[in-house]
Design an enzyme around this catalytic site. Sequence first.
Site, PDB file in Angstrom:
ATOM      1  N   LYS A 190       4.149  46.544  36.785  1.00  0.00           N
ATOM      2  CA  LYS A 190       3.144  47.615  36.704  1.00  0.00           C
ATOM      3  C   LYS A 190       1.831  47.101  36.145  1.00  0.00           C
ATOM      4  O   LYS A 190       0.755  47.638  36.456  1.00  0.00           O
ATOM      5  CB  LYS A 190       3.685  48.794  35.885  1.00  0.00           C
ATOM      6  CG  LYS A 190       4.135  48.460  34.464  1.00  0.00           C
ATOM      7  CD  LYS A 190       3.046  48.612  33.434  1.00  0.00           C
ATOM      8  CE  LYS A 190       3.539  48.249  32.054  1.00  0.00           C
ATOM      9  NZ  LYS A 190       2.479  48.345  31.033  1.00  0.00           N
ATOM     10  N   THR A 247      -0.432  53.134  33.122  1.00  0.00           N
ATOM     11  CA  THR A 247      -1.188  51.891  33.017  1.00  0.00           C
ATOM     12  C   THR A 247      -2.309  51.813  34.052  1.00  0.00           C
ATOM     13  O   THR A 247      -3.318  51.147  33.826  1.00  0.00           O
ATOM     14  CB  THR A 247      -0.251  50.684  33.172  1.00  0.00           C
ATOM     15  OG1 THR A 247       0.942  50.914  32.416  1.00  0.00           O
ATOM     16  CG2 THR A 247      -0.891  49.422  32.667  1.00  0.00           C
TER      17      THR A 247
END
Length: 330
Positions: A190, A247
């Site tokens: 991620k 994120t």
Amino acid sequence: MKIAVIGGGSWGTTLADMVAKNGHEARLWVREQAVMHEIRTTRENSWYLPGRKLSDNLDVSTDPAAVADGVRHFIFTVPCQFIRNAYQRFSKYLPKNPVIICASKGIELDSLMTMSQVCDDALAALKPRFAMLSGPSFAYEVIREMPTAVTLACKDKKAGKEVQEALSTPYFRVYTASDVRGVELGGAIKNIIAIAAGVADGLGFGGNARAALITRGLHEMSRLGKAMGADRQTFMGLSGMGDLVLTCTGDLSRNRQVGLRLAKGQKLLDILDEMKMVAEGVKTTEAVHALREKVGVEMPITEQVYAILYKDKEPPQAVYDLMTRALKDE
């Protein structure tokens, strides 16, 4: 329960403070004498968490032996490229069958090992019980007791339940899982997609591009995960989609900030020199780029982020090349 947290950055300090406030005996290992002295005298870690008072019950030391004495549960939060050194440094102070909770996200660059593989390799003689903690959890918000939920993956169900109960609070909800590989890969990949999202935002592309990147990034994440034995369903959960969305969209994301600044024309080394904390996605991009070649998995977003970071490719050209690949079914 006695719990030692290894690493005095923002996340390590936050977890140690949370454990102490949750009624456990919490010990924090830090590298710098100055940080230890400040926490002991002012109850603050001003370098990473300025203005946040830490629990009076939190003990802090630079001595591995003192931190590990009588402890069976260890949370490691040092940057992933240094975690092998941390395991080796503490190995002579750890008991047999320690519970190792890894809160560091990434792939070791030299070996292309995941965090659980590094742990098993470095601490093989001790037969550690490994758990991976991952999910949407900016330290800045957790230390302020803003609610979130995370995943703790552990193959040892008893150890997993112990840690789940020790870490869960009214603002930090911990779910257990058994798919360690899926949780650790989600936490690592991620960060790569977050750099890409930062580039897209920095180029002014808006919500459409960000949503497309998150969705296709999730596909890349689960594709590599499946090839490495993970359950694709894991990537739909907190350690996959949950952490990915945070994120890629949160201003507190260091990896997204790297992408934003790259899009504005700043050089990578200059960006990293100016950052207080490690952006794990930079080294993870290099590691995953090599790993996906080794496994034989197509990851076009990762390829373009790698080219921007390590081949000086211009972000607009990387976007063009990504968007004009051969058309295919979803």
